[in-house]
Design an enzyme around this catalytic site. Sequence first.
Site, mmCIF file in Angstrom:
data_model
loop_
_atom_site.group_PDB
_atom_site.id
_atom_site.type_symbol
_atom_site.label_atom_id
_atom_site.label_comp_id
_atom_site.label_asym_id
_atom_site.label_seq_id
_atom_site.Cartn_x
_atom_site.Cartn_y
_atom_site.Cartn_z
ATOM 1 N N HIS A 156 -8.738 -3.552 34.122
ATOM 2 C CA HIS A 156 -7.784 -4.430 34.830
ATOM 3 C C HIS A 156 -6.603 -4.811 33.944
ATOM 4 O O HIS A 156 -6.018 -5.880 34.118
ATOM 5 C CB HIS A 156 -8.455 -5.710 35.341
ATOM 6 C CG HIS A 156 -9.758 -5.471 36.023
ATOM 7 N ND1 HIS A 156 -9.869 -5.257 37.376
ATOM 8 C CD2 HIS A 156 -11.024 -5.368 35.525
ATOM 9 C CE1 HIS A 156 -11.144 -5.055 37.682
ATOM 10 N NE2 HIS A 156 -11.860 -5.100 36.573
ATOM 11 N N SER A 277 20.433 1.849 25.601
ATOM 12 C CA SER A 277 21.017 1.202 26.769
ATOM 13 C C SER A 277 22.527 1.128 26.565
ATOM 14 O O SER A 277 23.002 0.951 25.444
ATOM 15 C CB SER A 277 20.423 -0.201 26.907
ATOM 16 O OG SER A 277 21.339 -1.064 27.546
ATOM 17 N N LYS A 283 18.308 -1.794 22.337
ATOM 18 C CA LYS A 283 17.258 -1.115 23.100
ATOM 19 C C LYS A 283 16.927 0.285 22.598
ATOM 20 O O LYS A 283 17.787 1.057 22.201
ATOM 21 C CB LYS A 283 17.673 -1.011 24.573
ATOM 22 C CG LYS A 283 17.786 -2.359 25.243
ATOM 23 C CD LYS A 283 16.435 -2.929 25.579
ATOM 24 C CE LYS A 283 16.024 -2.420 26.943
ATOM 25 N NZ LYS A 283 14.687 -2.884 27.264
ATOM 26 N N GLU A 290 8.725 7.537 31.011
ATOM 27 C CA GLU A 290 8.965 7.024 32.364
ATOM 28 C C GLU A 290 9.270 8.162 33.331
ATOM 29 O O GLU A 290 8.838 8.144 34.486
ATOM 30 C CB GLU A 290 10.120 6.013 32.342
ATOM 31 C CG GLU A 290 9.717 4.728 31.634
ATOM 32 C CD GLU A 290 10.911 3.841 31.295
ATOM 33 O OE1 GLU A 290 10.716 2.643 31.137
ATOM 34 O OE2 GLU A 290 12.043 4.350 31.177
#
Length: 452
Positions: A156, A277, A283, A290
């Site tokens: 979980h 970014s 970043k 992804e």
Amino acid sequence: MGKMWGGRFTKKINPLVEEFTKSIQFDKKLAEYDCLGSIAHAKMLGKCNIIPKKDAANIVSGLSSILSQIKKGSFKINNSVEDIHTLIQNALDKKIGKSSGMLHTARSRNDQVSLDMRMYCKKETNSIVTLAAGLKASIKEFSKKNIDVIVPGFTHLQNAQPVLLSHQMLAYCQMLGRDIDRLNDCGKRVDVMPLGSCAISGTSLAIDRNFVAKELGFSKVSSNSMDAVSDRDFVIEIISNLAILGMHLSRLSEDLIIWNSQGFGLVDIGDEFCTGSSMMPQKKNPDVLELVRGKCGTLYGSLVEIMTVMKGLPLTYNRDMQLDKEPLFKSIEVIESSLKILTALFKGLKVNKDRASELLQDEAIYATDIMEYLVKKGISLKDSHNIVGKIVSYGVERKLKLSEISLRNLRFFSSKFNKDVYELLDAKKSVNLKNSFGGTSPKQVRKQLKNA
Ligand code: ARG
């Protein structure tokens, strides 16, 4: 441009229909296989004296020179023809003249396209299996290098129990192993030679299908011409296997994305595998992971696409089936690029061992070990579970770690507790204890590494 049909038509085809029905823009991928299949077919026609040997030889030499042009990248793809079969037939007509008109004897594009697709699938499943094995090896190497690192394992997405990081990564080797098995297994069903089924019913000409199969390296010939020209199970199986494989890659990516996030800081993906970014200069984002995760959308989309195309089609060939190619090509492209990039990414992946120990400071993670301690002392699982649950809640209320609860107080919950219970609050000890077959103890994990 020349067509492979047209005799019965009195009017010229509407250009809209021509544009709407053609497949050359994607089936050009099959060019090499189309030549190879035709070469084997022509040899067979000559050998069986269905066409004169001289013409067969002309066809073979013409196709061989087209094939070498294709391999060199100098074969011109004319996007205005109907499909790759027509394109190559036209090129052969131009190259060798009259003999070329005999190539399509005892054949239809229905069995021809199935042959091309099967040859393509055989080659691509093999290369995907090799790439998947490469990723497996890369993960194994990473696991070996970090064999001693212990991390909180989740259920979980909540701290569950300490596990070896290598144990978690080797779980993906198991998945990849099954993916490889599945691909190899469906490879057996791809390995069936359909040519000679012709349009639907076979042919009255005395062809030798086994000869063609042997020439092209197939181990079987199809046994029902109607099935052979209308079956696309093999495409569906591959696409579905790739969807499962892609799902595994997306889960792997997600685990790494979580571990790479600031909250965990457990792994560092090499700079060369991250992107920045345009607004936030600090970043360093895991876009590669992804995209692997996101491209599952394409893989599942392909599966729905092909299943829907095939549903309810009456036997035998229907033009709908031309639409099997784009989803297959897309899925293969996505999987191949994902496997390649993940394999490379793993080589530069670093583990932050200090963070791993920090993440293990939550002592509640040893609750199960304490429960099994009581079980070993003869208390039933149900009672042990209850006792340890109460101790955890006692600690939470008083803001005490388990190690900060005195033995006297522990004994208040169960008289079976002794001083040695505090030894359980140790990650190394915890993983060492999980020595059941397939468990996370270093001994078991080394065994897995050896067998992976
Ligand atoms: N381009 C077609 C396909 O991919 C080739 C087969 C055409 N057959 C036919 N009967 N129109 O399915």
